[in-house]
Design a protein around this motif. Structure first.
Motif, short mmCIF file in Angstrom:
data_model
loop_
_atom_site.label_atom_id
_atom_site.label_comp_id
_atom_site.label_asym_id
_atom_site.label_seq_id
_atom_site.Cartn_x
_atom_site.Cartn_y
_atom_site.Cartn_z
N UNK A 1 43.66 39.35 34.00
CA UNK A 1 43.73 38.07 34.69
C UNK A 1 42.43 37.30 34.53
N UNK A 2 41.34 38.04 34.72
CA UNK A 2 40.01 37.45 34.64
C UNK A 2 39.76 36.89 33.24
N UNK A 3 40.21 37.62 32.23
CA UNK A 3 40.01 37.17 30.85
C UNK A 3 40.77 35.87 30.60
N UNK A 4 42.04 35.84 31.04
CA UNK A 4 42.83 34.62 30.85
C UNK A 4 42.20 33.45 31.59
N UNK A 5 41.74 33.73 32.80
CA UNK A 5 41.09 32.71 33.62
C UNK A 5 39.87 32.16 32.88
N UNK B 1 26.97 32.56 44.88
CA UNK B 1 28.27 33.15 44.59
C UNK B 1 29.17 33.17 45.81
N UNK B 2 28.64 33.61 46.93
CA UNK B 2 29.46 33.65 48.15
C UNK B 2 29.84 32.24 48.57
N UNK B 3 28.91 31.30 48.41
CA UNK B 3 29.21 29.91 48.78
C UNK B 3 30.36 29.38 47.93
N UNK B 4 30.32 29.67 46.63
CA UNK B 4 31.39 29.21 45.73
C UNK B 4 32.72 29.84 46.11
N UNK B 5 32.69 31.18 46.29
CA UNK B 5 33.94 31.89 46.57
C UNK B 5 34.56 31.39 47.87
N UNK C 1 36.37 33.03 40.37
CA UNK C 1 37.62 33.78 40.25
C UNK C 1 38.03 34.34 41.61
N UNK C 2 37.07 34.98 42.29
CA UNK C 2 37.39 35.56 43.61
C UNK C 2 37.85 34.47 44.57
N UNK C 3 37.19 33.32 44.53
CA UNK C 3 37.60 32.23 45.42
C UNK C 3 38.98 31.72 45.06
N UNK D 1 41.47 36.67 54.15
CA UNK D 1 41.46 36.70 52.69
C UNK D 1 40.20 36.08 52.12
N UNK D 2 39.77 34.96 52.71
CA UNK D 2 38.57 34.29 52.23
C UNK D 2 37.35 35.17 52.47
N UNK D 3 37.32 35.80 53.65
CA UNK D 3 36.22 36.71 53.95
C UNK D 3 36.15 37.84 52.94
N UNK D 4 37.32 38.38 52.61
CA UNK D 4 37.34 39.49 51.68
C UNK D 4 36.90 39.03 50.28
N UNK D 5 37.31 37.82 49.91
CA UNK D 5 36.93 37.30 48.59
C UNK D 5 35.41 37.18 48.50
N UNK D 6 34.80 36.77 49.60
CA UNK D 6 33.34 36.61 49.62
C UNK D 6 32.66 37.96 49.42
#
Lengths: 258, 154, 272
Positions: free
Chosen positions: A21-25, A113-117, A218-220, A229-234
């Motif tokens: 998924x990450x590669x396609x992204x 990174x966390x800010x973006x996600x 990607x995580x965001x 979910x947002x917390x976990x992505x961060x």
């Protein structure tokens, strides 16, 4: 025991899928990057500000103290060989080749990174991304790519600033506090640090910039659209970036030295 | 609009500072600041053993850097190492019977070439070769000598 | 002229859709007439939002067809889909304003993305749209400074920016105070009457939406269980329609979520 094996198998499967998924992204991002740079440079500039300028405080503070610690530790170690003149060389080489790029990438993951996600995750949770889709605007091009590029641009500069401040920190401790000869500090450094060493660090920070920014957006972008979910992505942003950066660091070091 | 301008200013300052830091790292922490550029003349010297000498290592005279090593190669015919170095233009008057030695900076520093002026009235010029050289000191050989001299004493 | 056209602008034919093996629609048929206000109602969890995503092509049905203006959405390419969406506006439940842009830029967003209009014209259009929803005065505010009702009105102005043929409202009244509700209702009605925009309103506020809708559909169990003018719906004999329209706790939609026997579970005889 069987459950345990099953869990490992599922985790492996999930991992492979995520990598795909990450590669396609990433391919999707790269494909539309030139267009974004030409048509919407303003969006990228804004993200350079968000990821770069806004990370200055943490980079300057951490850089200074990492440098000062290097000054103390380096002096203590080198003194045992009677080689405290080599402090400048020791600090600069450790910084430009390793500590600068790696620590900057980790700090970047924590700050930018966390800010973006969380920003992108919240946009998903509050239907902002869906609203864009509805307005016939591709959120990858409008939201993800500028943020990714902002991070990619910011990282090498952040690492360079980190290094500069840290060398200054090592200089303060070594020369001012510990009494290493100032001339020896610099001349030893000049004699032993090659432009190739600095270049090696810059290459690393460019690669880390791509990795850390990609993982954050990607995580965001793929976060579950709820508060949890947002917390976990961060959290995942920091964890995956740290792991990937450290593994890549080893591989890059091996490749660049070998 | 005002906010946009502040963002642009902030991003611009950041990028400039970043370039400044990169410039600092490249010019101030590396040997580039001792760079003599490409203006100068090239001389060479032959050594039995160059030890740990690297390309770009400094060439000094009386401790002053006057040039750098530009190439190290092995000559299979004469079975020794050929070291080429560039000497800055302003140091034209080096006697052609000067001696070149491979020395070590400090205990763990890198190796460099130290020139000791001779007494000749003619100068080294583009393409000249230094006749008198002294190879790098190899620690193992040194220890070997030391041990055999100890043995001789007994 | 559009109003006279009898043909449906959106046609949903025998749509079957399931998510995670859980069936959501099973043979859904809905016609949305051009230039009218159509209400789609139903108890929570009947897939109203899913329906909107199907119409806008964000999801594809497992079976059946969804046609917008005579073209099948599921066979459209991404470009065609985006072209179709430019003619649609959608009002999300909470407005979905872009939080990093102010009110003016939010409304200007679709114009800046899709057109190369001069700044002066964009300004003119944005202020007109904001004036239409009564919020021209908020043009410099950030979305976080707006109340829920105001955010929805700004979002409505934004969805009108490209002068769409269809506006889709996803729960436009949920969580609003009576005043804001009245304002939104009047706006929906006025936009429809004045501009001839086709409106699709998804809601469970039966009374309020019923007062402005030309036609209503009531969904339950993945199907349309009743349709027609609001008065017809309340007279419908179907017990589930009765329960929904009158808001009764018990009926075909049970109060209790299915579970093991109460007494058995209390006595601890249920294997958990």
């Amino acid at each position: 025991m069987k459950d345990w094996l099953c869990e490992i198998r599922d985790a492996m499967k999930a991992f492979v899928r995520t990598v795909g998924e990450l590669t396609l992204f990433f391919i999707n991002i790269v494909m539309y990057t030139p267009r974004t740079l030409v048509r919407r440079p303003g969006l990228v500039v804004k993200q350079v500000f968000n990821s770069g300028t806004m990370s200055m405080t943490i980079i300057l503070t951490c850089g200074l103290f990492v440098g000062m610690v290097l000054g103390l530790q380096g002096f203590d170690t080198l003194q045992r060989f009677g080689a405290e003149e080599a402090l400048g060389t020791f600090a600069t080489l450790s910084l430009v080749k390793e500590l600068g790029p790696v620590l900057t990438a980790l700090l970047f993951a924590g700050r930018a990174g966390t800010a973006l996600a969380s920003e992108i995750g919240l946009m998903r949770a509050t239907d902002q991304l869906a609203a864009m889709e509805m307005m016939a605007v591709d959120p990858v091009r409008r939201i993800v790519i500028p943020r990714f590029l902002g991070g990619v641009v910011a990282m090498p500069f952040l690492a360079a600033i980190f290094n500069m401040v840290a060398i200054f920190g090592a200089f303060i401790v070594g020369v001012t506090f510990m009494g290493v000869d100032e001339g020896a500090f610099w001349s030893q450094m000049h004699a032993n640090v090659a432009v190739a060493d600095v270049a090696q660090g810059v290459i690393k920070s460019v690669v880390f910039g791509v990795v850390a920014s990609l993982l954050a957006v990607y995580q965001g972008y793929t976060s579950v659209p709820t508060a949890e979910g947002v917390g976990r992505a961060t959290t995942r942003t920091v964890v995956t970036t740290a792991i990937t950066v450290l593994i890549l660091d080893y591989m890059l070091t091996a490749a660049l030295i070998g | 609009m005002k906010q946009t301008r502040a963002v642009e200013m902030g991003a611009g300052l950041f990028v400039l500072l970043g370039f400044g830091a990169l410039f600092f790292l490249i010019t101030q922490t590396t040997g580039l600041s001792n760079e003599i550029g490409n203006k100068g003349y090239i001389i060479s010297a032959r050594f039995e053993n160059v030890g740990d000498l690297k390309v770009r290592a400094p060439v000094t005279i009386s401790g002053v850097t006057i040039g750098r090593v530009t190439g190290i190669s092995y000559d299979p015919e004469r079975m020794n190492a050929l070291v080429k170095m560039i000497i800055a233009e302003q140091y034209k008057q080096l006697p052609d019977d000067s001696e070149a030695a491979i020395l070590t900076a400090g205990l763990i520093g890198g190796q460099y070439i130290g020139l000791t002026p001779g007494g000749s009235e003619t100068w080294l010029e583009q393409g000249s070769q230094i006749e008198f050289t002294q190879s790098a000191v190899v620690l193992e050989n040194l220890i070997g000598k030391f041990l055999s001299s100890m043995g001789g004493g007994n | 002229m559009k109003k006279d056209c009898p043909k449906s602008i959106v046609e949903i034919r025998d749509v079957v859709f399931s998510r995670d093996a859980k069936p959501i629609f099973d043979g859904l048929n809905i016609n949305i007439p051009r230039g009218k206000i159509t209400a789609v109602m139903g108890p929570s969890g009947t897939g109203k939002t899913t329906l909107l995503r199907l119409i806008t092509g964000q999801l594809t049905p497992d079976k059946g067809h969804i046609c917008v203006d005579g073209k099948d959405v599921s066979t459209m390419s991404r470009e065609q889909l985006f072209a179709m969406r430019r003619r649609m506006g959608m009002l999300f439940q909470n407005g979905a304003l872009l939080t990093d842009l102010d009110v003016f830029e939010n409304v200007a967003f679709p114009l800046r993305e899709h057109t190369d209009l001069p700044e002066k014209l964009i300004r003119h259009i944005v202020l007109t749209k904001l004036h239409a929803v009564g919020l021209r005065g908020t043009w410099r505010m950030m979305p976080s400074e707006l109340s829920g009702g105001m955010a929805r009105r700004v979002a409505l102005a934004r969805s009108m920016a490209m002068d769409p043929d269809i506006i889709i409202y996803d729960e436009p009244l949920a969580g609003l105070d009576p005043i804001s509700m009245g304002v939104i209702l009047r706006l929906i009605k006025r936009l429809n009457d004045a501009l001839g925009i086709t409106s699709i309103v998804v809601s469970h506020d039966v009374q309020e939406i019923g007062s402005i809708a030309d036609c209503s559909y009531l969904m339950a169990d993945g199907k349309v269980v009743a349709s027609g003018a609001p008065e017809e719906l309340s007279k419908d004999g179907n017990p589930i329609v009765q329960q929904f329209m009158a808001g009764m706790a018990e009926g075909p939609v049970p109060f209790h979520y299915p579970g093991p026997d109460y007494e058995e579970q209390l006595l601890g005889r249920v294997v958990e």
